[in-house]
Design a protein around this motif. Structure first.
Motif: not given
Ligand SMILES: Cc1cc2nc3c(=O)[nH]c(=O)nc-3n(C[C@H](O)[C@H](O)[C@H](O)COP(=O)(O)OP(=O)(O)OC[C@H]3O[C@@H](n4cnc5c(N)ncnc54)[C@H](O)[C@@H]3O)c2cc1C
Length: 420
Positions: A218-242
């Protein structure tokens, strides 16, 4: 009066420069090294700890024991540098004056800079192998991981050893196959870069390996925050990686004292330096080595080692009142573990991108460049004793030059100052 050379940081760069200077000057100069602790970690070994391929205690030695006699090693926290008065201030109030200062305080991990990364899940479903504690904690998590989504995320660049997260993916793939659970694990490498690495030929070779091993990218993914309870990475451009298990490489920055030392560092806390002489932009009597600097090459032990020649040479010339001729050409090399007892080697410089060939001599050397081989893997393993017994004492590695091989192809258009 003998010259006072003060070195901040007693890791890879601080230690090898102190030992070289001590050998060069003897009692003609006083050489003081300041570090906050007495624990020297062989950081490349951190990669192997989560897989049970190295024990934490095998990669740690007392810092003070790595210095030649005559080097004055002090434990202390650097609070700030007063450039105008050539003085280092320690957190306990002690002042250390210098004639020449070497900054070798490396890069620090900043997991707290990413929203949601540090919390109850840190050390449980979310880990890093970039610290000794983190690498040790991750071993149990990896051993117990049977099925689900394993995500390796580089939060932001620059980081130390940009190939280490890829190596982690390759070793994870290998370990999961050995345990017979690879088909039950979805393995994904999440990076802010537009490819696997920072230069095109190496990037395409490494991307090919990731594909062969069925590792998603998953390239060009600038991680903005991590939702630890939902176990998801969120990028600044609103993509998600579980994920079910996250291996994060936190953002890096310079140590906080840099910000308290006006004029010394950039916004990230790295010290602005001339990329060839390694002299700090802030003052002529300050030199920078290793991860602490802003020079546009990888933050790597090999870089730190190759820079040592230039720093020592230029300090000698500065103290003699001569023009600086020590010239660092950006030489870096990295062994990339690919699993199955094999590794790939890349060798590059500011003006030369990693290309196929042989190492150390480009046409004849025993180690293949940009190709997997067992010999490269053995060389990577052999590096640990070399580190303690050759590199830290400040000796040259036989046959390996700190300059990039002169026969290398020039890098087509190396105009950017982007870190690699
Ligand atoms: C997981 C991992 C794998 C790696 N693999 C490789 C590899 O395979 N090949 C390779 O070439 N490189 C690798 N590296 C990178 C390599 O370890 C570093 O680039 C190298 O150690 C940098 O040396 P340095 O002297 O700049 O910093 P360090 O060795 O980190 O030393 C910095 C020192 O400064 C001290 N310090 C910092 N702030 C202060 C303060 N305020 N007061 C007092 N002391 C302070 C610290 O305690 C530390 O001892 C890896 C790194 C990691 C994390």
């Amino acid at each position: 009066m003998s010259q006072r050379i003060v070195i901040l940081g007693g890791g890879t760069g601080g230690t090898l420069v102190a030992n070289r200077l001590q050998r060069q000057y003897g009692d003609q100069a006083s050489i003081t090294v300041i570090d906050r602790d007495d624990v020297h970690v062989y950081q490349p070994g951190l990669l192997f700890v989560p897989f049970g391929l190295a024990e934490p205690q095998e990669i740690v030695r007392p810092r003070h024991a790595q210095f030649r006699s005559g080097v004055d090693f002090r434990i202390g926290e650097v609070d700030r540098v007063d450039i105008a008065h050539d003085t280092v201030h320690l957190a306990d109030g002690v002042e250390v004056p210098y004639d020449v200062l070497v900054i070798a305080t490396g890069a620090v991990l900043q997991p707290e800079e990413t929203d949601g990364l540090i919390g109850p899940e840190w050390g449980r479903s979310m880990h890093t192998f970039y610290s000794l504690q983190g690498a040790s904690d991750l071993r149990g998590a990896m051993a117990g991981f049977e099925a689900g989504r394993l995500v390796v995320n580089v939060i932001d660049m620059p980081i130390k050893c940009p190939v280490a997260p890829l190596e982690f993916c390759f070793l994870a793939d290998w370990q999961l196959r050995q345990r017979g659970v690879r088909d039950d694990v979805e393995l994904t490498f999440v990076t802010p870069l537009d490819g696997a690495f920072t230069t095109p030929v190496a990037s395409s070779r490494l991307a090919g390996l990731l594909r062969e091993k069925n590792i998603n990218v998953e390239s060009e993914f600038a991680t903005g925050r991590v939702d630890a309870s939902a176990r998801r990475l969120h990028s600044w451009d609103e993509r998600e990686v579980p994920f079910d298990l996250l291996v994060a490489i936190p953002a890096h920055g310079g140590p906080s004292y840099i910000a308290r030392s006006p004029g010394l560092g950039d916004a990230l806390g790295f010290v602005a330096a001339d990329r060839h002489t390694l002299q700090a932009r802030a003052a002529q009597n300050i030199f920078v080595i290793g991860d602490a600097s802003d020079v546009p090459t990888s933050k790597a032990g090999s870089v730190t080692h190759f820079e040592g020649d230039t720093v020592v040479e230029n300090i000698r010339q500065f103290l003699a009142g001569d023009e600086l001729t020590g010239f660092y050409d950006g030489h870096a090399n990295c062994f990339v573990e690919t699993g199955f007892h094999r590794a790939l080697l890349i060798d590059f410089a500011y003006e030369a991108e990693p290309l196929p060939g042989r190492f150390p001599e480009r046409h004849l050397g025993p180690l293949p460049l940009l190709a997997e081989s067992r010999l490269n893997h053995l060389a990577k393993l052999a590096f640990q004793p070399l580190y303690w017994h050759v590199l830290l004492p400040g000796h040259d590695i036989p046959g390996v030059s700190s300059q990039f091989h002169p026969a290398a192809e020039p890098r087509a258009q190396q105009t950017s100052g982007a870190p690699r």
